[in-house]
Design a protein around this motif. Structure first.
Motif: not given
Length: 62
Positions: A25, A29, A33, A48, A51, A56-58, A61
């Motif tokens: 955190d 990312t 970006e 983030v 989403g 990031d690939d959710y 998840a």
């Protein structure tokens, strides 16, 4: 007259490989970006927390 660095056609792109290491955190990312967006590799910066970040690939998840 020979080709010098000033009048030589730029057919090669310079590639930079960078690693980003930080605590959880810490904004890795978001920073990555922003760098990709400013360079022109991605068209829009995602978030983030929404989403929609490109990096990031959710899928799958949770």
């Amino acid at each position: 007259m020979g080709e010098t660095s000033e009048n030589k056609p730029n057919i090669y792109k310079k590639h930079i490989c960078a690693g980003i290491v930080a605590h959880v955190d810490a904004g890795k990312t978001t920073l990555a970006e922003a760098m990709l967006y400013r360079q022109g590799s991605i068209r829009s910066m995602g978030r983030v927390d929404r989403g929609d970040a490109f990096l990031d690939d959710y899928s799958g998840a949770l």
